[in-house]
Structures are given as C-alpha cells and as structure tokens.
Design a protein around this motif. Structure first.
Motif, mmCIF file in Angstrom:
data_model
loop_
_atom_site.group_PDB
_atom_site.id
_atom_site.type_symbol
_atom_site.label_atom_id
_atom_site.label_comp_id
_atom_site.label_asym_id
_atom_site.label_seq_id
_atom_site.Cartn_x
_atom_site.Cartn_y
_atom_site.Cartn_z
ATOM 1 N N GLU A 289 0.858 -1.185 0.000
ATOM 2 C CA GLU A 289 0.000 0.000 0.000
ATOM 3 C C GLU A 289 0.893 1.234 0.000
ATOM 4 O O GLU A 289 2.078 1.144 0.336
ATOM 5 C CB GLU A 289 -0.885 0.014 1.246
ATOM 6 N N GLU A 290 0.339 2.390 -0.358
ATOM 7 C CA GLU A 290 1.106 3.629 -0.280
ATOM 8 C C GLU A 290 1.481 3.887 1.171
ATOM 9 O O GLU A 290 0.656 3.749 2.072
ATOM 10 C CB GLU A 290 0.297 4.802 -0.824
ATOM 11 N N THR A 291 2.722 4.256 1.396
ATOM 12 C CA THR A 291 3.200 4.597 2.732
ATOM 13 C C THR A 291 4.020 5.871 2.662
ATOM 14 O O THR A 291 4.573 6.208 1.610
ATOM 15 C CB THR A 291 4.063 3.482 3.356
ATOM 16 N N THR A 292 4.109 6.557 3.787
ATOM 17 C CA THR A 292 4.878 7.788 3.881
ATOM 18 C C THR A 292 5.775 7.706 5.103
ATOM 19 O O THR A 292 5.347 7.233 6.159
ATOM 20 C CB THR A 292 3.933 9.001 4.017
ATOM 21 N N ARG A 293 7.029 8.140 4.933
ATOM 22 C CA ARG A 293 7.972 8.198 6.055
ATOM 23 C C ARG A 293 8.645 9.547 6.067
ATOM 24 O O ARG A 293 8.976 10.085 5.012
ATOM 25 C CB ARG A 293 9.039 7.104 5.921
ATOM 26 N N ASP A 294 8.852 10.092 7.250
ATOM 27 C CA ASP A 294 9.517 11.385 7.416
ATOM 28 C C ASP A 294 10.882 11.196 8.047
ATOM 29 O O ASP A 294 11.060 10.335 8.928
ATOM 30 C CB ASP A 294 8.683 12.303 8.308
ATOM 31 N N PHE A 295 11.833 12.029 7.607
ATOM 32 C CA PHE A 295 13.203 11.988 8.111
ATOM 33 C C PHE A 295 13.715 13.414 8.244
ATOM 34 O O PHE A 295 13.431 14.253 7.395
ATOM 35 C CB PHE A 295 14.138 11.260 7.128
ATOM 36 N N ASP A 296 14.474 13.686 9.291
ATOM 37 C CA ASP A 296 15.192 14.950 9.431
ATOM 38 C C ASP A 296 16.661 14.656 9.160
ATOM 39 O O ASP A 296 17.321 13.964 9.945
ATOM 40 C CB ASP A 296 15.017 15.526 10.842
ATOM 41 N N LYS A 297 17.164 15.181 8.040
ATOM 42 C CA LYS A 297 18.539 14.899 7.601
ATOM 43 C C LYS A 297 19.168 16.161 7.036
ATOM 44 O O LYS A 297 18.493 17.093 6.631
ATOM 45 C CB LYS A 297 18.557 13.819 6.508
ATOM 46 N N ARG A 298 20.482 16.153 6.942
ATOM 47 C CA ARG A 298 21.212 17.283 6.357
ATOM 48 C C ARG A 298 21.061 17.327 4.843
ATOM 49 O O ARG A 298 21.015 18.395 4.245
ATOM 50 C CB ARG A 298 22.694 17.203 6.704
#
Length: 74
Positions: free
Chosen positions: A15-24
């Motif tokens: 299924e469609e999924t979303t992930r968030d990341f805080d990166k440089r």
C-alpha cells in the motif's frame, strides 16, 4: 536540517506509505532498505516536491529519476 518526506507508491504487494526523516541532505535515500525492491517513491523536502525515484529492477545499481507524481498536500 531538512524535513524529508518519502511517499512510497502503492504497487501489487504494498500500500502507499509515507515516512519522514530529518537529515542534512537527501543522499540517505540511496541506502534505505525500502528502496531496494524497485518500488517508486517521491521525495519531498520541506514541503517542496523534488523528484520521483526508483531502482531499476534489471540493474539495482541504476536509479531512474523523474518528475514527482503530485504535490505533497494531495
């Protein structure tokens, strides 16, 4: 830091999924295990769509880069 959102497209087995990341920077996407199966995903940086990426299924060392599929709010 930049807030990156990866939106993985739905396909025959996911299924469609979303992930968030805080990166440089966005180079981390090339080492994620989720990107190894050839599934397409959009990269959005600080709410700005950047591109759509996927690995070639024929050659996992080859990346295909395209226009993002849609805006991040849709």
């Amino acid at each position: 830091m930049t807030r990156f959102r990866l939106r993985f497209a739905a396909d025959g087995s996911h299924e469609e999924t979303t992930r968030d990341f805080d990166k440089r920077d966005g180079s981390f996407v090339f080492w994620l295990t989720e990107t190894k199966d050839g599934r397409e995903f959009d990269i959005i940086a600080d709410s700005q769509p950047l591109c759509r990426l996927r690995r070639s299924r024929a050659n996992a060392d080859l990346w295909i880069i395209g226009k993002p599929s849609r805006t991040p709010d849709t």
